[in-house]
Design a protein around this motif. Sequence first.
Motif, PDB file in Angstrom:
ATOM      1  N   GLU A 114       0.601  -1.304   0.079  1.00 13.57           N
ATOM      2  CA  GLU A 114       0.054  -0.044  -0.051  1.00 13.57           C
ATOM      3  C   GLU A 114       0.764   1.304   0.042  1.00 13.57           C
ATOM      4  OE1 GLU A 114      -3.720   1.831   2.631  1.00 13.57           O
ATOM      5  OE2 GLU A 114      -3.049  -0.288   2.807  1.00 13.57           O
ATOM      6  N   ASP A 115       1.118   1.524  -1.146  1.00 17.83           N
ATOM      7  CA  ASP A 115       2.169   2.583  -1.347  1.00 17.83           C
ATOM      8  C   ASP A 115       1.884   3.552  -2.541  1.00 17.83           C
ATOM      9  OD1 ASP A 115       4.119   4.480  -1.623  1.00 17.83           O
ATOM     10  OD2 ASP A 115       5.430   3.493  -0.324  1.00 17.83           O
ATOM     11  N   ASP A 116       1.622   4.676  -2.818  1.00 16.56           N
ATOM     12  CA  ASP A 116       1.414   5.235  -4.101  1.00 16.56           C
ATOM     13  C   ASP A 116       2.532   5.667  -5.017  1.00 16.56           C
ATOM     14  OD1 ASP A 116      -1.374   5.576  -3.896  1.00 16.56           O
ATOM     15  OD2 ASP A 116      -1.482   7.280  -2.872  1.00 16.56           O
ATOM     16  N   SER A 117       3.765   5.540  -4.407  1.00 18.53           N
ATOM     17  CA  SER A 117       4.882   5.582  -5.163  1.00 18.53           C
ATOM     18  C   SER A 117       4.930   4.548  -6.343  1.00 18.53           C
ATOM     19  CB  SER A 117       6.171   5.673  -4.233  1.00 18.53           C
ATOM     20  OG  SER A 117       6.497   4.365  -3.692  1.00 18.53           O
ATOM     21  N   ILE A 118       5.736   4.787  -7.404  1.00 21.13           N
ATOM     22  CA  ILE A 118       5.842   3.787  -8.458  1.00 21.13           C
ATOM     23  C   ILE A 118       7.022   2.705  -8.352  1.00 21.13           C
ATOM     24  CG2 ILE A 118       5.946   3.420 -11.024  1.00 21.13           C
ATOM     25  CD1 ILE A 118       4.682   6.512 -11.473  1.00 21.13           C
ATOM     26  N   ASN A 119       6.932   1.810  -7.695  1.00 24.15           N
ATOM     27  CA  ASN A 119       7.903   0.912  -7.282  1.00 24.15           C
ATOM     28  C   ASN A 119       7.664  -0.358  -7.197  1.00 24.15           C
ATOM     29  OD1 ASN A 119      10.659   0.807  -6.617  1.00 24.15           O
ATOM     30  ND2 ASN A 119      10.640   1.273  -4.543  1.00 24.15           N
ATOM     31  N   ALA A 120       8.717  -1.366  -7.290  1.00 24.09           N
ATOM     32  CA  ALA A 120       8.559  -2.823  -6.888  1.00 24.09           C
ATOM     33  C   ALA A 120       9.932  -3.201  -6.511  1.00 24.09           C
ATOM     34  CB  ALA A 120       7.988  -3.379  -8.218  1.00 24.09           C
ATOM     35  N   PHE A 121       9.902  -4.387  -5.759  1.00 21.42           N
ATOM     36  CA  PHE A 121      11.230  -4.849  -5.509  1.00 21.42           C
ATOM     37  C   PHE A 121      10.999  -6.291  -5.031  1.00 21.42           C
ATOM     38  CE2 PHE A 121       9.293  -2.877  -1.554  1.00 21.42           C
ATOM     39  CZ  PHE A 121       9.665  -3.717  -0.686  1.00 21.42           C
ATOM     40  N   ALA A 122      11.916  -6.963  -4.802  1.00 19.80           N
ATOM     41  CA  ALA A 122      12.148  -8.261  -4.378  1.00 19.80           C
ATOM     42  C   ALA A 122      13.141  -8.719  -3.578  1.00 19.80           C
ATOM     43  CB  ALA A 122      12.199  -9.135  -5.719  1.00 19.80           C
ATOM     44  N   THR A 123      13.038  -9.853  -2.748  1.00 16.91           N
ATOM     45  CA  THR A 123      14.227 -10.396  -1.876  1.00 16.91           C
ATOM     46  C   THR A 123      14.334 -12.004  -2.004  1.00 16.91           C
ATOM     47  OG1 THR A 123      14.960 -10.161   0.199  1.00 16.91           O
ATOM     48  CG2 THR A 123      12.871 -10.670   0.084  1.00 16.91           C
ATOM     49  N   MET A 124      15.421 -12.264  -1.496  1.00 16.00           N
ATOM     50  CA  MET A 124      15.712 -13.603  -1.727  1.00 16.00           C
ATOM     51  C   MET A 124      14.702 -14.661  -1.346  1.00 16.00           C
ATOM     52  SD  MET A 124      18.208 -14.905   1.498  1.00 16.00           S
ATOM     53  CE  MET A 124      19.445 -13.631   1.090  1.00 16.00           C
ATOM     54  N   GLY A 125      14.739 -15.760  -2.029  1.00 15.72           N
ATOM     55  CA  GLY A 125      13.786 -16.720  -1.545  1.00 15.72           C
ATOM     56  C   GLY A 125      12.458 -16.906  -2.249  1.00 15.72           C
ATOM     57  N   GLY A 126      12.194 -15.904  -3.314  1.00 14.14           N
ATOM     58  CA  GLY A 126      10.892 -15.778  -3.943  1.00 14.14           C
ATOM     59  C   GLY A 126       9.943 -14.701  -3.569  1.00 14.14           C
ATOM     60  N   TYR A 127      10.473 -13.759  -2.776  1.00 14.49           N
ATOM     61  CA  TYR A 127       9.471 -12.673  -2.249  1.00 14.49           C
ATOM     62  C   TYR A 127       9.362 -11.590  -3.269  1.00 14.49           C
ATOM     63  CZ  TYR A 127       8.631 -15.576   1.763  1.00 14.49           C
ATOM     64  OH  TYR A 127       8.295 -16.753   2.774  1.00 14.49           O
TER      65      TYR A 127
END
Length: 288
Positions: A114-127
């Motif tokens: 829940e964040d209106d900034s245009i972003n995406a990210f990932a971390t280890m293990g498939g998250y």
Amino acid sequence: MMLSRQKKRWVYGLMACILAISVNLATPTVSHAGFLENLLRGVINWGVQSYQLSNLSDAQEQGFGQEIHNNLIRSGRVKLYNNQRVVSYVNEIGQRLARESTRPSLNYRFFVVEDDSINAFATMGGYNYINTGLIKTATNEAELASVIGHEIAHIAAKHSLAQMRVQARNQGLLTAAGLDSSQIVQLGMAIAVDYPNSRSDEMEADDLGFNMLTRAGYAPEAMVSFMRKLMDASGGRRPPGFLSTHPATSDRIARLQTRVNGYQGNAQGTLYTEGLNQQRYRSRVTPL
């Protein structure tokens, strides 16, 4: 019967020897004390284990991913958006792409932030984490899929693990034994939300993401159109979070456009066209 004087001396000598041996065993010498100290230290440190980042199994990587996720939520760094309709839709897209990744056996998880900034990210293990702001900015499913595929690619290529080794070395945390679990989790959190990816990692994620997109049947031009849209929308200002870690976005767009042209020519307009229906996409993300 009275013992002779000689026998008494022998008995007293034997008793003295036994007493001396008993006292010696009961009194901790320096060597005994060192042994006990080492044993106690081993008991105190029981359960503390170091891990070589280059040798983590998929199960270990997923376990650390779960811990990183839990800490991101508990710390308030990430606030999840829990509308099941939208979350299920993002997961549907993510699973479709993950099956086409270079590590399809990993248990991939997809979360909406829940964040209106245009972003995406990932971390280890498939998250994987996709902001509501990015979902609302995408015009169609293929554009959203292009971002999700890019994040899956970072996981499949183990980019966060490679970056963790660099950061651990820079911070003086890396030892011959590796890193302990708490260090891995803390670094994993910082890398997920604070540190940018390297140019080479972004290029590789572009290529792997593009492959996933086309194998899943999505229109590859959506990857280019979404990048270009975000660059144009920034109007010379700082680009959105999703692009701010990409130091050569124009070069990347040119590379991807070349691949798009090749796919369109080979497909003769009959393949790789899914996900462009804007009305259908808007109906799936209506709660936003």
